[in-house]
Design a protein around this motif. Sequence first.
Motif, PDB file in Angstrom:
ATOM      1  N   LEU A 255       0.834  -1.203   0.000  1.00  0.00           N
ATOM      2  CA  LEU A 255       0.000   0.000   0.000  1.00  0.00           C
ATOM      3  C   LEU A 255       0.866   1.249   0.000  1.00  0.00           C
ATOM      4  O   LEU A 255       0.615   2.197  -0.759  1.00  0.00           O
ATOM      5  CB  LEU A 255      -0.923  -0.011   1.216  1.00  0.00           C
ATOM      6  N   GLN A 256       1.910   1.264   0.828  1.00  0.00           N
ATOM      7  CA  GLN A 256       2.782   2.426   0.909  1.00  0.00           C
ATOM      8  C   GLN A 256       3.489   2.666  -0.408  1.00  0.00           C
ATOM      9  O   GLN A 256       3.601   3.806  -0.869  1.00  0.00           O
ATOM     10  CB  GLN A 256       3.805   2.226   2.037  1.00  0.00           C
TER      11      GLN A 256
ATOM     12  N   ARG B 152      -6.518   7.183   0.825  1.00  0.00           N
ATOM     13  CA  ARG B 152      -5.836   6.026   1.410  1.00  0.00           C
ATOM     14  C   ARG B 152      -6.595   5.536   2.640  1.00  0.00           C
ATOM     15  O   ARG B 152      -7.024   6.325   3.480  1.00  0.00           O
ATOM     16  CB  ARG B 152      -4.413   6.422   1.791  1.00  0.00           C
TER      17      ARG B 152
ATOM     18  N   PHE C 120       1.044   4.153  -2.800  1.00  0.00           N
ATOM     19  CA  PHE C 120       0.682   5.519  -2.440  1.00  0.00           C
ATOM     20  C   PHE C 120       1.728   6.518  -2.934  1.00  0.00           C
ATOM     21  O   PHE C 120       1.376   7.629  -3.348  1.00  0.00           O
ATOM     22  CB  PHE C 120       0.522   5.629  -0.922  1.00  0.00           C
TER      23      PHE C 120
ATOM     24  N   ASP D 123      -5.666   2.854   5.461  1.00  0.00           N
ATOM     25  CA  ASP D 123      -4.659   1.925   5.979  1.00  0.00           C
ATOM     26  C   ASP D 123      -5.279   0.665   6.573  1.00  0.00           C
ATOM     27  O   ASP D 123      -4.683  -0.414   6.498  1.00  0.00           O
ATOM     28  CB  ASP D 123      -3.802   2.625   7.039  1.00  0.00           C
TER      29      ASP D 123
ATOM     30  N   LEU E 243      -6.348   1.917  -1.847  1.00  0.00           N
ATOM     31  CA  LEU E 243      -6.189   3.253  -2.421  1.00  0.00           C
ATOM     32  C   LEU E 243      -7.389   3.535  -3.306  1.00  0.00           C
ATOM     33  O   LEU E 243      -7.886   2.645  -4.006  1.00  0.00           O
ATOM     34  CB  LEU E 243      -4.919   3.341  -3.266  1.00  0.00           C
TER      35      LEU E 243
END
Length: 332
Positions: A253-254, A265, A257, A267, A272
């Motif tokens: 995910l990071q 976003r 992003f 978490d 996303l």
Amino acid sequence: MSVTTATSSPTRTLAIDASGLAKSYGDKVVLDGVDLSIPEGTVFSLLGPNGAGKTTTVQILSTLIPADRGTARIAGHDLADDADAIRDVIGVTGQFAAVDGLLNAEENLRLMADLNHLSRAEGRRRADELLARFDLTEAARKPVVTFSGGMRRKLDLAMTLVGNPRVIFLDEPTTGLDPRSRRTMWEMIRGLVDDQGVTIFLTTQYLEEADELADSIAVLDGGRLVAHGTAEELKQRIPGGHIRLQFDSAAQLQGAFHLFPAAGRDDEALTLQIPSDGSIATLRAVLDVLDGNRVQARSLTVHTPDLDDVFLTLTAGAGSVPTPDVPKENDR
């Protein structure tokens, strides 16, 4: 605003060609310069909140009331000079079934045949044909008062077809029907266009209905046309479309992003939400960025605005999608 359905072409004959239609009741302006160009063999849907002028438009084009100004031709006939010829080639089905509950289905159809000046033999043949087409043969001799809502609506549409109209005005034809009956009506309406080349002018407050049936849609608000196009074209005009990516880990995910910093976003859900216009080009661009950076998503879904979003965005002060049970007098 002038409306031409998306399926039109320079050589295609217009079933309805209207320019500058206007209507007022005292100080209340109901229609304010409506233009329409609708080709033969298409379904055109007119959307709008209560009071927008939908029913007034139908009433004018079907010769029930005169316009204060403007011109129109229906199936090649001038609305002002040849109303009788227009009545010979159109059919009108209103919000509430116009059937006689004390007669049976066959008698209702034969009555309509008499009103269309068909011979007795032709009227009987036409009634039998329509009873079979609408799956009403077994109920032909039963009083209409015993019919379900769906059966009454089918009979109402069958009565409209007795005179073989080339243009049919359907003013909220599935109001009050259950989902199964509504879909049956949709199939019948679409069949009239696909199999017989009939032109349908549909007003509805079921936005799913317009999405399902219409080749082209126009939105009427405050007596003016505020938008037109296919359902997909209208949806693309409304913000809120997005591509949703879900990942297996926070690290993935990071990484994604960083590639799409403008994305929303989540978490906790590992997702996303990337703004998108819903086009294939945008989707391809997102996938290319992910592939080029070796980022793999678990799932991808594309979300586009629906006609509810279109309606609420384009109709001033609508507040909510109107219910279908408001009396039709409010539409004048």
